[in-house]
Design a protein around this motif. Structure first.
Motif, PDB file in Angstrom:
ATOM      1  N   GLU A  14     -80.024 -92.265 -39.587  1.00 25.12           N
ATOM      2  CA  GLU A  14     -78.538 -92.248 -39.180  1.00 25.12           C
ATOM      3  C   GLU A  14     -78.570 -90.888 -38.097  1.00 25.12           C
ATOM      4  N   THR A  15     -77.683 -91.074 -37.141  1.00 24.06           N
ATOM      5  CA  THR A  15     -77.572 -89.823 -36.408  1.00 24.06           C
ATOM      6  C   THR A  15     -77.023 -88.637 -36.878  1.00 24.06           C
ATOM      7  N   SER A  16     -76.169 -88.626 -38.056  1.00 20.65           N
ATOM      8  CA  SER A  16     -75.696 -87.498 -38.802  1.00 20.65           C
ATOM      9  C   SER A  16     -76.966 -86.895 -39.626  1.00 20.65           C
ATOM     10  N   GLN A  17     -78.027 -87.713 -40.101  1.00 23.85           N
ATOM     11  CA  GLN A  17     -79.322 -87.010 -40.672  1.00 23.85           C
ATOM     12  C   GLN A  17     -79.825 -86.418 -39.602  1.00 23.85           C
ATOM     13  N   LEU A  18     -79.901 -87.088 -38.442  1.00 14.82           N
ATOM     14  CA  LEU A  18     -80.949 -86.370 -37.493  1.00 14.82           C
ATOM     15  C   LEU A  18     -80.347 -85.066 -36.829  1.00 14.82           C
ATOM     16  N   THR A  19     -79.077 -85.115 -36.799  1.00  8.61           N
ATOM     17  CA  THR A  19     -78.401 -83.821 -36.480  1.00  8.61           C
ATOM     18  C   THR A  19     -78.506 -82.761 -37.385  1.00  8.61           C
ATOM     19  N   ALA A  20     -78.394 -83.353 -38.654  1.00  2.00           N
ATOM     20  CA  ALA A  20     -78.590 -82.170 -39.818  1.00  2.00           C
ATOM     21  C   ALA A  20     -80.022 -81.731 -39.682  1.00  2.00           C
ATOM     22  N   THR A  21     -80.886 -82.363 -39.649  1.00  3.84           N
ATOM     23  CA  THR A  21     -82.533 -81.935 -39.250  1.00  3.84           C
ATOM     24  C   THR A  21     -82.556 -81.022 -38.051  1.00  3.84           C
ATOM     25  N   PHE A  22     -81.948 -81.451 -37.033  1.00  7.51           N
ATOM     26  CA  PHE A  22     -82.304 -80.296 -35.929  1.00  7.51           C
ATOM     27  C   PHE A  22     -81.384 -78.961 -36.177  1.00  7.51           C
ATOM     28  N   ALA A  23     -80.070 -79.250 -36.711  1.00 10.63           N
ATOM     29  CA  ALA A  23     -79.431 -77.923 -36.978  1.00 10.63           C
ATOM     30  C   ALA A  23     -80.309 -76.979 -38.000  1.00 10.63           C
ATOM     31  N   ALA A  24     -80.779 -77.745 -39.005  1.00 14.64           N
ATOM     32  CA  ALA A  24     -81.399 -77.026 -40.036  1.00 14.64           C
ATOM     33  C   ALA A  24     -82.630 -76.036 -39.308  1.00 14.64           C
ATOM     34  N   LEU A  25     -83.282 -76.721 -38.419  1.00 12.38           N
ATOM     35  CA  LEU A  25     -84.232 -76.074 -37.683  1.00 12.38           C
ATOM     36  C   LEU A  25     -84.084 -75.341 -36.475  1.00 12.38           C
ATOM     37  N   ALA A  26     -82.799 -75.305 -36.132  1.00 13.08           N
ATOM     38  CA  ALA A  26     -82.430 -74.511 -35.130  1.00 13.08           C
ATOM     39  C   ALA A  26     -81.973 -73.176 -35.107  1.00 13.08           C
ATOM     40  N   GLN A  27     -82.613 -72.606 -36.368  1.00  5.38           N
ATOM     41  CA  GLN A  27     -82.277 -71.287 -36.926  1.00  5.38           C
ATOM     42  C   GLN A  27     -83.684 -70.543 -37.160  1.00  5.38           C
ATOM     43  N   ASP A  28     -83.953 -69.421 -36.500  1.00  2.84           N
ATOM     44  CA  ASP A  28     -85.169 -68.783 -36.508  1.00  2.84           C
ATOM     45  C   ASP A  28     -85.988 -68.968 -37.943  1.00  2.84           C
ATOM     46  N   THR A  29     -84.989 -68.427 -39.105  1.00  2.63           N
ATOM     47  CA  THR A  29     -85.800 -68.391 -40.299  1.00  2.63           C
ATOM     48  C   THR A  29     -86.300 -69.294 -40.855  1.00  2.63           C
ATOM     49  N   ARG A  30     -85.073 -70.183 -40.961  1.00  4.94           N
ATOM     50  CA  ARG A  30     -85.532 -71.798 -41.353  1.00  4.94           C
ATOM     51  C   ARG A  30     -86.597 -72.301 -40.571  1.00  4.94           C
ATOM     52  N   LEU A  31     -86.811 -72.288 -39.602  1.00  5.21           N
ATOM     53  CA  LEU A  31     -88.055 -72.714 -38.788  1.00  5.21           C
ATOM     54  C   LEU A  31     -89.113 -72.206 -39.249  1.00  5.21           C
ATOM     55  N   GLU A  32     -89.020 -70.900 -39.619  1.00 10.19           N
ATOM     56  CA  GLU A  32     -90.421 -70.302 -39.939  1.00 10.19           C
ATOM     57  C   GLU A  32     -90.644 -70.761 -41.245  1.00 10.19           C
ATOM     58  N   VAL A  33     -89.846 -70.882 -42.292  1.00 12.32           N
ATOM     59  CA  VAL A  33     -89.827 -71.384 -43.512  1.00 12.32           C
ATOM     60  C   VAL A  33     -90.377 -72.683 -43.576  1.00 12.32           C
ATOM     61  N   PHE A  34     -89.935 -73.768 -42.823  1.00  9.17           N
ATOM     62  CA  PHE A  34     -90.363 -74.994 -42.754  1.00  9.17           C
ATOM     63  C   PHE A  34     -91.997 -74.990 -42.457  1.00  9.17           C
ATOM     64  N   ARG A  35     -92.300 -73.930 -41.276  1.00  6.55           N
ATOM     65  CA  ARG A  35     -93.548 -74.089 -40.806  1.00  6.55           C
ATOM     66  C   ARG A  35     -94.496 -73.386 -41.946  1.00  6.55           C
ATOM     67  N   LEU A  36     -94.101 -72.500 -42.541  1.00  7.67           N
ATOM     68  CA  LEU A  36     -94.789 -72.034 -43.822  1.00  7.67           C
ATOM     69  C   LEU A  36     -95.020 -72.931 -44.636  1.00  7.67           C
ATOM     70  N   LEU A  37     -94.205 -73.787 -45.158  1.00  8.04           N
ATOM     71  CA  LEU A  37     -94.199 -74.927 -46.218  1.00  8.04           C
ATOM     72  C   LEU A  37     -95.214 -75.854 -45.685  1.00  8.04           C
ATOM     73  N   VAL A  38     -95.040 -76.045 -44.341  1.00  9.70           N
ATOM     74  CA  VAL A  38     -96.224 -77.111 -43.914  1.00  9.70           C
ATOM     75  C   VAL A  38     -97.629 -76.483 -43.971  1.00  9.70           C
ATOM     76  N   ARG A  39     -97.981 -75.390 -43.834  1.00 17.59           N
ATOM     77  CA  ARG A  39     -99.078 -74.802 -43.848  1.00 17.59           C
ATOM     78  C   ARG A  39     -99.558 -74.363 -45.087  1.00 17.59           C
ATOM     79  N   HIS A  40     -98.602 -74.683 -46.285  1.00 22.49           N
ATOM     80  CA  HIS A  40     -99.016 -74.765 -47.940  1.00 22.49           C
ATOM     81  C   HIS A  40     -98.768 -76.124 -48.324  1.00 22.49           C
ATOM     82  N   GLU A  41     -99.017 -77.190 -47.678  1.00 22.53           N
ATOM     83  CA  GLU A  41     -99.110 -78.319 -48.270  1.00 22.53           C
ATOM     84  C   GLU A  41    -100.531 -78.750 -48.894  1.00 22.53           C
TER      85      GLU A  41
END
Length: 130
Positions: A14-41
């Motif tokens: 859904e477009t609302s989910q896609l928008t929420a995904t990009f909004a969440a990653l559009a903030q520096d700290t959250r993007l770094e958190v996601f990248r850190l979590l990916v590295r610890h998979e």
């Protein structure tokens, strides 16, 4: 039709989910958190450890993790007294696939090189189930 909210289903996303995904990653700290979590998979990281590694106060990190979880970019599980967070790679994969397929406007030959590149990054089915 003013005041009505429309949700369009594009593929399976859904477009609302896609928008929420990009909004969440559009903030520096959250993007770094996601990248850190990916590295610890696939093991993930405890919330406190994420805060420590990124030098972010625990209460602020809690808010960032909540945004990522609502956007389906992170999943959590309780382990003793800790909450362990993992990147939701399945959701990211679906997001990227949607974007590539939508941007190619029905011409898969245009997307094929990019899809092949992304295929090398995809986790195995075994890792997704953990």
């Amino acid at each position: 039709m003013q005041g009505k909210r429309h949700v369009y289903i594009l593929g399976r996303m859904e477009t609302s989910q896609l928008t929420a995904t990009f909004a969440a990653l559009a903030q520096d700290t959250r993007l770094e958190v996601f990248r850190l979590l990916v590295r610890h998979e696939p093991q993930g990281l405890a919330a406190g450890e994420i805060a420590r590694q990124l030098a972010v106060p625990h209460n602020t990190m809690s808010a960032h993790l909540a945004v990522l979880t609502r956007a389906q970019l992170a999943v959590s599980r309780r382990q003793g007294r800790s909450i362990i967070y993992r990147a939701n790679l399945d959701h990211m994969e679906k997001t990227l696939q949607f974007l590539v397929r939508d941007c190619c406007a029905g011409h898969p030959e245009v997307c094929e090189p990019l899809m092949n590149t992304l295929a090398g990054c995809a986790p195995s089915e075994e890792n997704r189930q953990r």
